[in-house]
Design a protein around this motif. Sequence first.
Motif, PDB file in Angstrom:
ATOM      1  N   LEU A 159      -5.354  14.998  -8.544  1.00  0.00           N
ATOM      2  CA  LEU A 159      -6.322  14.773  -7.618  1.00  0.00           C
ATOM      3  C   LEU A 159      -5.662  13.396  -6.885  1.00  0.00           C
ATOM      4  N   LEU A 160      -5.513  12.500  -7.582  1.00  0.00           N
ATOM      5  CA  LEU A 160      -4.859  11.410  -7.146  1.00  0.00           C
ATOM      6  C   LEU A 160      -3.709  11.639  -6.121  1.00  0.00           C
ATOM      7  N   PRO A 169      -7.657   6.944   2.142  1.00  0.00           N
ATOM      8  CA  PRO A 169      -7.477   6.006   1.276  1.00  0.00           C
ATOM      9  C   PRO A 169      -8.331   5.961   0.027  1.00  0.00           C
ATOM     10  N   TYR A 170      -7.693   5.515  -0.906  1.00  0.00           N
ATOM     11  CA  TYR A 170      -7.998   5.640  -2.521  1.00  0.00           C
ATOM     12  C   TYR A 170      -9.351   4.614  -2.532  1.00  0.00           C
ATOM     13  N   PRO A 171     -10.448   5.115  -2.861  1.00  0.00           N
ATOM     14  CA  PRO A 171     -11.536   4.059  -2.692  1.00  0.00           C
ATOM     15  C   PRO A 171     -11.966   3.004  -3.708  1.00  0.00           C
ATOM     16  N   LEU A 172     -11.273   3.368  -5.102  1.00  0.00           N
ATOM     17  CA  LEU A 172     -11.626   2.572  -6.309  1.00  0.00           C
ATOM     18  C   LEU A 172     -11.008   1.575  -6.609  1.00  0.00           C
ATOM     19  N   GLU A 217      -2.268   1.086 -10.023  1.00  0.00           N
ATOM     20  CA  GLU A 217      -0.731   1.193 -10.213  1.00  0.00           C
ATOM     21  C   GLU A 217      -0.291   2.613 -10.302  1.00  0.00           C
ATOM     22  N   VAL A 218      -0.949   3.467 -10.662  1.00  0.00           N
ATOM     23  CA  VAL A 218      -0.498   4.990 -10.471  1.00  0.00           C
ATOM     24  C   VAL A 218      -0.692   5.324  -8.902  1.00  0.00           C
ATOM     25  N   VAL A 219      -1.522   4.869  -8.206  1.00  0.00           N
ATOM     26  CA  VAL A 219      -1.696   5.103  -6.952  1.00  0.00           C
ATOM     27  C   VAL A 219      -0.523   4.545  -6.109  1.00  0.00           C
ATOM     28  N   ILE A 221       2.397   4.056  -7.553  1.00  0.00           N
ATOM     29  CA  ILE A 221       3.771   5.012  -7.885  1.00  0.00           C
ATOM     30  C   ILE A 221       3.660   6.195  -7.191  1.00  0.00           C
ATOM     31  N   ILE A 222       2.484   6.778  -7.021  1.00  0.00           N
ATOM     32  CA  ILE A 222       2.464   8.001  -5.884  1.00  0.00           C
ATOM     33  C   ILE A 222       2.942   7.635  -4.521  1.00  0.00           C
ATOM     34  N   CYS A 223       2.250   6.604  -4.131  1.00  0.00           N
ATOM     35  CA  CYS A 223       2.858   6.288  -2.762  1.00  0.00           C
ATOM     36  C   CYS A 223       4.383   5.916  -2.658  1.00  0.00           C
ATOM     37  N   SER A 224       4.896   5.203  -3.522  1.00  0.00           N
ATOM     38  CA  SER A 224       6.136   5.159  -3.709  1.00  0.00           C
ATOM     39  C   SER A 224       6.929   6.428  -3.725  1.00  0.00           C
ATOM     40  N   VAL A 225       6.724   7.343  -4.392  1.00  0.00           N
ATOM     41  CA  VAL A 225       7.457   8.718  -4.589  1.00  0.00           C
ATOM     42  C   VAL A 225       7.294   9.391  -3.306  1.00  0.00           C
ATOM     43  N   LEU A 226       6.090   9.368  -2.475  1.00  0.00           N
ATOM     44  CA  LEU A 226       5.680  10.096  -1.346  1.00  0.00           C
ATOM     45  C   LEU A 226       6.181   9.242  -0.226  1.00  0.00           C
ATOM     46  N   ASN A 227       6.748   7.995  -0.441  1.00  0.00           N
ATOM     47  CA  ASN A 227       7.248   7.257   0.673  1.00  0.00           C
ATOM     48  C   ASN A 227       5.881   6.852   1.800  1.00  0.00           C
ATOM     49  N   LYS A 228       4.945   6.540   0.954  1.00  0.00           N
ATOM     50  CA  LYS A 228       3.663   6.274   2.036  1.00  0.00           C
ATOM     51  C   LYS A 228       3.247   4.834   1.875  1.00  0.00           C
ATOM     52  N   LYS A 229       2.254   4.467   2.620  1.00  0.00           N
ATOM     53  CA  LYS A 229       1.453   3.231   2.458  1.00  0.00           C
ATOM     54  C   LYS A 229       0.573   3.238   1.730  1.00  0.00           C
ATOM     55  N   ASP A 230       0.110   2.312   0.912  1.00  0.00           N
ATOM     56  CA  ASP A 230      -1.020   2.276   0.009  1.00  0.00           C
ATOM     57  C   ASP A 230      -1.860   1.898   0.839  1.00  0.00           C
TER      58      ASP A 230
END
Length: 300
Positions: A159-160, A169-172, A217-219, A221-230
């Motif tokens: 889901l994340l 945008p992750y809202p939490l 922090e998990v978000v 990590i996901i952003c880093s793997v996908l090379n996306k901005k948090d």
Amino acid sequence: MKIIYITGVSGFVGQNLQKHLSNQSYVIEPILLRNPNWKNNLNGNAIVHLAGKAHDTRKINNSSEYFEVNTDLTKNLFDVFLESEIKDFIYFSSVKAAADNVSDILYEDIKPNPKTPYGQSKLKAEEYILSKEIPEDKRVFIIRPCMIHGPGNKGNLNLLFNVVKKGIPYPLKSFKNERSFLSIDNLNFLVKQILDNKDVPSGIYNFSDDEVLSTNEVVKIICSVLNKKDNSIAVPKKLINCMGKIGDFIKIPLNSESIQKLTENYRVSNLKIKKAIGIEKLPNTAQQGLEKTIKSFTNK
């Protein structure tokens, strides 16, 4: 030749554990508990009991189903083990058999107080196992894993991942939490250590990675793997909780239960199992395990 019987071998953990142990020269024999002939000719080294009814976040299942599967089938299997020549029994319970919420750190000596039929059915199976006298030449392990993940895994990590992948945008971000995870690689390592090391005593053992991580922090990590901005944003907590209640009625992914899972503290100690097998650290850090899982999502 070491023969290991595994129930639930078709599930996520079962498939991975079967592959791992097979690569380590173990012979894996599935036990199909729905087959009326499953009790015939059991003559190996160990039973790893993974089969069970998983926690239903949609809450559509009858509670009796949990006890029929998680409790009664475990009782039947354990009775057969006691009467057999098999030496080791490894029962995969859950941290949810001990506690639904953890304010501090979860250790094995907690007085269990599960609130859901899932956790209660797992605890009933634990209590049955502990009520039996174990022969001196046998070992019995009750394993309480926290949230297991790995390539092929579904659930809140997926889901994340989809939230970040779609640029939502992750809202939490306003929620600060710490929780334990368990990579499938660390799980496989620990099970093999128990099977190989006959000095590990019977008992209840938590399984978790060494480090805790926040969902924020998990978000990252996901952003880093996908090379996306948090793009995480801190929506006020009261508004998030209202959205969760709405999600309970219209059946969207963001509901009260998913919000709780994403934002709660759930820290699990793995010190007991590491001391028992004589190590200080597991092979993979929590971040390494999550990166491997998340990278598997990008290959779909």
